[in-house]
Write a protein that holds these residues in place. Structure first.
Motif, PDB file in Angstrom:
ATOM      1  N   LEU A  91       0.826  -1.209   0.000  1.00  0.00           N
ATOM      2  CA  LEU A  91       0.000   0.000   0.000  1.00  0.00           C
ATOM      3  C   LEU A  91       0.861   1.261   0.000  1.00  0.00           C
ATOM      4  O   LEU A  91       0.588   2.206  -0.742  1.00  0.00           O
ATOM      5  CB  LEU A  91      -0.942   0.005   1.207  1.00  0.00           C
ATOM      6  CG  LEU A  91      -2.019  -1.063   1.213  1.00  0.00           C
ATOM      7  CD1 LEU A  91      -2.779  -1.051   2.536  1.00  0.00           C
ATOM      8  CD2 LEU A  91      -2.968  -0.874   0.048  1.00  0.00           C
ATOM      9  N   ASP A  93       3.858   1.635  -1.175  1.00  0.00           N
ATOM     10  CA  ASP A  93       4.461   1.791  -2.505  1.00  0.00           C
ATOM     11  C   ASP A  93       3.464   2.431  -3.478  1.00  0.00           C
ATOM     12  O   ASP A  93       3.808   3.358  -4.217  1.00  0.00           O
ATOM     13  CB  ASP A  93       4.923   0.425  -3.017  1.00  0.00           C
ATOM     14  CG  ASP A  93       5.657   0.515  -4.337  1.00  0.00           C
ATOM     15  OD1 ASP A  93       6.585   1.339  -4.456  1.00  0.00           O
ATOM     16  OD2 ASP A  93       5.281  -0.237  -5.263  1.00  0.00           O
ATOM     17  N   GLN A  94       2.223   1.961  -3.461  1.00  0.00           N
ATOM     18  CA  GLN A  94       1.201   2.514  -4.357  1.00  0.00           C
ATOM     19  C   GLN A  94       0.851   3.958  -3.978  1.00  0.00           C
ATOM     20  O   GLN A  94       0.649   4.806  -4.855  1.00  0.00           O
ATOM     21  CB  GLN A  94      -0.057   1.655  -4.328  1.00  0.00           C
ATOM     22  CG  GLN A  94       0.126   0.296  -4.963  1.00  0.00           C
ATOM     23  CD  GLN A  94      -1.158  -0.500  -4.958  1.00  0.00           C
ATOM     24  OE1 GLN A  94      -2.248   0.047  -5.083  1.00  0.00           O
ATOM     25  NE2 GLN A  94      -1.036  -1.808  -4.804  1.00  0.00           N
ATOM     26  N   ASP A  97       3.623   6.156  -5.161  1.00  0.00           N
ATOM     27  CA  ASP A  97       3.524   6.303  -6.629  1.00  0.00           C
ATOM     28  C   ASP A  97       2.476   7.355  -6.999  1.00  0.00           C
ATOM     29  O   ASP A  97       2.701   8.176  -7.893  1.00  0.00           O
ATOM     30  CB  ASP A  97       3.158   4.977  -7.295  1.00  0.00           C
ATOM     31  CG  ASP A  97       4.325   4.017  -7.423  1.00  0.00           C
ATOM     32  OD1 ASP A  97       5.483   4.428  -7.212  1.00  0.00           O
ATOM     33  OD2 ASP A  97       4.064   2.835  -7.743  1.00  0.00           O
ATOM     34  N   SER A  98       1.328   7.321  -6.314  1.00  0.00           N
ATOM     35  CA  SER A  98       0.267   8.288  -6.588  1.00  0.00           C
ATOM     36  C   SER A  98       0.729   9.712  -6.302  1.00  0.00           C
ATOM     37  O   SER A  98       0.503  10.634  -7.095  1.00  0.00           O
ATOM     38  CB  SER A  98      -0.977   8.001  -5.737  1.00  0.00           C
ATOM     39  OG  SER A  98      -1.532   6.760  -6.077  1.00  0.00           O
ATOM     40  N   ASN A 124      -9.291  -4.676 -10.404  1.00  0.00           N
ATOM     41  CA  ASN A 124      -8.466  -3.577  -9.919  1.00  0.00           C
ATOM     42  C   ASN A 124      -8.533  -3.450  -8.392  1.00  0.00           C
ATOM     43  O   ASN A 124      -8.148  -2.438  -7.829  1.00  0.00           O
ATOM     44  CB  ASN A 124      -8.962  -2.286 -10.590  1.00  0.00           C
ATOM     45  CG  ASN A 124      -7.924  -1.211 -10.650  1.00  0.00           C
ATOM     46  OD1 ASN A 124      -6.743  -1.442 -10.427  1.00  0.00           O
ATOM     47  ND2 ASN A 124      -8.376  -0.011 -10.937  1.00  0.00           N
ATOM     48  N   ARG A 127      -5.474  -2.428  -6.212  1.00  0.00           N
ATOM     49  CA  ARG A 127      -4.839  -1.148  -6.567  1.00  0.00           C
ATOM     50  C   ARG A 127      -5.496  -0.030  -5.760  1.00  0.00           C
ATOM     51  O   ARG A 127      -6.719   0.026  -5.652  1.00  0.00           O
ATOM     52  CB  ARG A 127      -5.002  -0.876  -8.069  1.00  0.00           C
ATOM     53  CG  ARG A 127      -4.377   0.385  -8.544  1.00  0.00           C
ATOM     54  CD  ARG A 127      -2.860   0.255  -8.619  1.00  0.00           C
ATOM     55  NE  ARG A 127      -2.300   1.593  -8.763  1.00  0.00           N
ATOM     56  CZ  ARG A 127      -1.114   1.946  -8.356  1.00  0.00           C
ATOM     57  NH1 ARG A 127      -0.308   1.076  -7.799  1.00  0.00           N
ATOM     58  NH2 ARG A 127      -0.687   3.171  -8.518  1.00  0.00           N
ATOM     59  N   HIS A 129      -6.188   4.049  -5.030  1.00  0.00           N
ATOM     60  CA  HIS A 129      -6.327   5.276  -5.821  1.00  0.00           C
ATOM     61  C   HIS A 129      -6.434   6.482  -4.891  1.00  0.00           C
ATOM     62  O   HIS A 129      -7.166   6.436  -3.902  1.00  0.00           O
ATOM     63  CB  HIS A 129      -7.594   5.219  -6.681  1.00  0.00           C
ATOM     64  CG  HIS A 129      -7.620   4.064  -7.611  1.00  0.00           C
ATOM     65  ND1 HIS A 129      -7.189   4.143  -8.905  1.00  0.00           N
ATOM     66  CD2 HIS A 129      -8.008   2.777  -7.416  1.00  0.00           C
ATOM     67  CE1 HIS A 129      -7.318   2.962  -9.481  1.00  0.00           C
ATOM     68  NE2 HIS A 129      -7.811   2.111  -8.593  1.00  0.00           N
TER      69      HIS A 129
END
Length: 163
Positions: A91, A93-94, A97-98, A124, A127, A129
């Motif tokens: 989480l 890492d994502q 990235d966002s 999805n 993932r 957001h």
């Protein structure tokens, strides 16, 4: 055939979010803000501009149609109580990235909190957001790349919540 509003799935300081069905049958999130709010807090219009960079209107309300997403990180933490190290790192890492993507467009979010990270749906679903760009601001000029300083007596930016 108009958009069919199904049910309310969330609310914020300046808007409500509904699950809605588009005429072709696609489920979406529909964010609604009363036009009166635009005078003092033009959040929805601002968010639409930010999202078009990285909506329809009526006489009384403004709407923003978005992809429908799943549960929030805040809800996951409340439900699970404790996340595994693997899940936490995935989480993180994502999420980074966002934020890196947003920063690469010279913007800061302005309201980072677990409620503003939502999981996708279906294929999805693993993932995460980043949502709610109502407080997003340029932190530097996109042309000259010079950083914007803080304005004198600049107040709090973001939303105060229980999360």
């Amino acid at each position: 055939m108009p958009i069919h509003v199904n049910n309310r799935i969330g609310r914020g300081g300046f808007s409500h979010v509904y699950e809605a069905t588009m005429p072709e049958g696609k489920l979406v999130a529909l964010k609604q803000s009363h036009v009166i709010n635009r005078i003092e807090h033009p959040m929805l219009l601002h968010e639409a501009c930010v999202l078009s960079f990285l909506a329809g209107r009526s006489q009384y309300f403004e709407y923003l149609v978005l992809d429908l997403l799943g549960t929030s990180l805040a809800d996951l933490v409340k439900e699970q109580k404790q996340l595994t190290l693997r899940t936490t790192l995935m989480l993180l890492d994502q999420m980074l990235d966002s934020l890196e993507h947003l920063h690469s467009h010279h913007l800061i979010h302005g309201d980072i909190k677990p409620d503003n990270f939502l999981f996708g749906l279906g294929d999805n679903s693993e993932r995460i957001h980043l949502i709610d760009f109502g407080f997003a601001r340029y932190y530097r000029n996109p042309i000259s790349l010079s950083h914007h300083g803080l304005a004198p007596n600049q107040g709090f930016l973001g939303a105060l919540t229980d999360s």
